[in-house]
Design a protein around this motif. Structure first.
Motif, mmCIF file in Angstrom:
data_model
loop_
_atom_site.group_PDB
_atom_site.id
_atom_site.type_symbol
_atom_site.label_atom_id
_atom_site.label_comp_id
_atom_site.label_asym_id
_atom_site.label_seq_id
_atom_site.Cartn_x
_atom_site.Cartn_y
_atom_site.Cartn_z
ATOM 1 N N ARG A 45 1.092 -1.802 -0.255
ATOM 2 C CA ARG A 45 -0.125 -0.243 -0.157
ATOM 3 C C ARG A 45 0.164 1.492 -0.188
ATOM 4 N N PHE A 46 2.009 1.305 1.012
ATOM 5 C CA PHE A 46 2.765 2.099 0.574
ATOM 6 C C PHE A 46 3.937 2.447 -0.183
ATOM 7 N N ALA A 47 3.833 1.124 -0.856
ATOM 8 C CA ALA A 47 4.633 1.333 -2.301
ATOM 9 C C ALA A 47 4.195 2.083 -3.370
ATOM 10 N N GLU A 48 2.421 2.294 -3.158
ATOM 11 C CA GLU A 48 1.362 2.380 -4.320
ATOM 12 C C GLU A 48 1.144 3.880 -4.138
ATOM 13 N N TYR A 81 8.148 -3.018 -2.695
ATOM 14 C CA TYR A 81 7.202 -3.767 -3.194
ATOM 15 C C TYR A 81 8.782 -4.954 -3.390
ATOM 16 N N ALA A 82 10.243 -5.160 -3.566
ATOM 17 C CA ALA A 82 10.501 -5.958 -4.000
ATOM 18 C C ALA A 82 10.852 -6.818 -2.033
ATOM 19 N N ALA A 83 10.566 -6.403 -1.162
ATOM 20 C CA ALA A 83 10.369 -6.795 0.589
ATOM 21 C C ALA A 83 9.331 -7.470 0.474
ATOM 22 N N TRP A 123 3.647 -7.452 -10.245
ATOM 23 C CA TRP A 123 5.505 -7.179 -10.445
ATOM 24 C C TRP A 123 5.831 -6.696 -11.773
ATOM 25 N N PHE A 124 5.119 -6.604 -12.899
ATOM 26 C CA PHE A 124 5.747 -5.399 -13.854
ATOM 27 C C PHE A 124 6.060 -3.867 -13.204
ATOM 28 N N ASP A 125 4.940 -3.347 -11.979
ATOM 29 C CA ASP A 125 5.453 -2.312 -11.235
ATOM 30 C C ASP A 125 6.924 -2.631 -10.809
ATOM 31 N N ALA A 126 6.737 -3.571 -10.235
ATOM 32 C CA ALA A 126 7.907 -3.210 -8.741
ATOM 33 C C ALA A 126 8.937 -3.532 -9.526
ATOM 34 N N LEU A 251 5.294 3.137 -15.773
ATOM 35 C CA LEU A 251 6.128 2.692 -15.260
ATOM 36 C C LEU A 251 6.970 1.487 -15.974
ATOM 37 N N GLN A 252 6.255 1.129 -16.761
ATOM 38 C CA GLN A 252 7.354 -0.030 -17.441
ATOM 39 C C GLN A 252 7.725 1.023 -18.780
#
Length: 284
Positions: A45-48, A81-83, A123-126, A251-252
């Motif tokens: 949520r906080f990544a977004e 995101y990665a975490a 995953w694409f966003d991350a 992002l992509q």
């Protein structure tokens, strides 16, 4: 230079002022140090919310302070995101995560697949966020995340989405089957034939092919075409009563522009949706 103007233009003076659009993510970001320790899905949520802020900030006058704020938020988002994906790699395992100056947290991944959080669109966003922020550790972790684990998520995707992940991971690892996977995925997208497959998936694939192969594509022309095409898709999908916020920073496509730049090539597409300071990696 090719100037690509946005088709969607918020009427801030007529409806909701920009300050109000920025207020919500600003308010939530201030609470991150307190709330991130409460539950693991706050990582997502906080990544977004940091990405949301960066997208709205593209409508501000691009001062050094605005650029810094945007870049800093994206750096935090990339680590979060990665975490989040790492939690799902071995759900039973408890791992420790430290995102810059935020409190250290300890999370397992129990329930993430059952709740549908781990899917190709996330995953694409991350992955491309990690590319944009030049976060090599997160890139490496995401590039080895098992596609089979994504398939176990309660939120399922179509076969093109999973194949897309395989394409990007194959290129990341420079595996010999990358060209085959790329061609297979293009054929699958064409066969699927709906708007998402043709406008989004094929947009990713065409731009990535121009970036990574000698197939005769002009990278900047393909980038400009798909920037416009994907914005139109987001406008249609959002409908007349919602803001196509994903189009403010795709992002992509931005991640691919960053890759093109980092190889010593010129990104000649100028667009507010592709902030130059992010392409240049100025704050990373």
């Amino acid at each position: 230079m090719m100037k690509v103007e946005r088709a969607y233009k918020p009427e801030f003076d007529k409806y909701v002022p920009l300050e109000e659009w920025l207020a919500s993510p600003h308010r939530r970001i201030k609470k991150i140090p307190i709330n991130i320790v409460k539950r693991k899905d706050n990582l997502l949520r906080f990544a977004e919310v940091n990405i949301e802020l960066a997208r709205w900030l593209t409508w501000e006058i691009q001062t050094a302070d605005i650029e810094q704020e945007s870049a800093t938020g994206l750096k935090y988002a990339s680590k979060m995101y990665a975490a989040f994906f790492e939690c799902a790699r071995e759900p039973q395992k408890t791992s420790t995560f430290k995102t810059y100056d935020l409190p250290e947290v300890n999370w397992d991944g129990l329930g993430l697949l059952e709740q549908g959080y781990i899917n190709p669109s996330e995953w694409f966003d991350a992955y491309f966020l990690a590319l944009i922020t030049r976060d090599t550790d997160s890139m490496e972790a995401l590039a080895t995340f098992p596609v089979e684990t994504m398939r176990q998520s309660a939120t399922t995707a179509g076969p093109v989405s999973y194949k897309l992940v395989e394409v990007f991971q194959a290129y990341h690892h420079r595996t010999s089957n990358f060209p085959t996977l790329l061609n297979e995925c293009m054929a699958m997208a064409m066969k699927q034939g709906n708007d998402w497959a043709l406008d989004i998936a094929m947009g990713y694939l065409e731009t990535f092919a121009a970036l990574t192969t000698n197939a005769g594509f002009d990278f900047n022309e393909v980038l400009a075409k798909n920037l416009q095409r994907q914005e139109q898709y987001q406008i249609r999908e959002s409908g007349p009563d919602h803001v196509p916020i994903d189009s403010f920073i795709p992002l992509q496509l931005l991640g691919m522009a960053c890759m093109w730049h980092d190889r010593g090539n010129e990104v000649s597409v100028e667009s507010d949706s592709l902030p130059r300071f992010l392409i240049d990696g100025r704050y990373f």
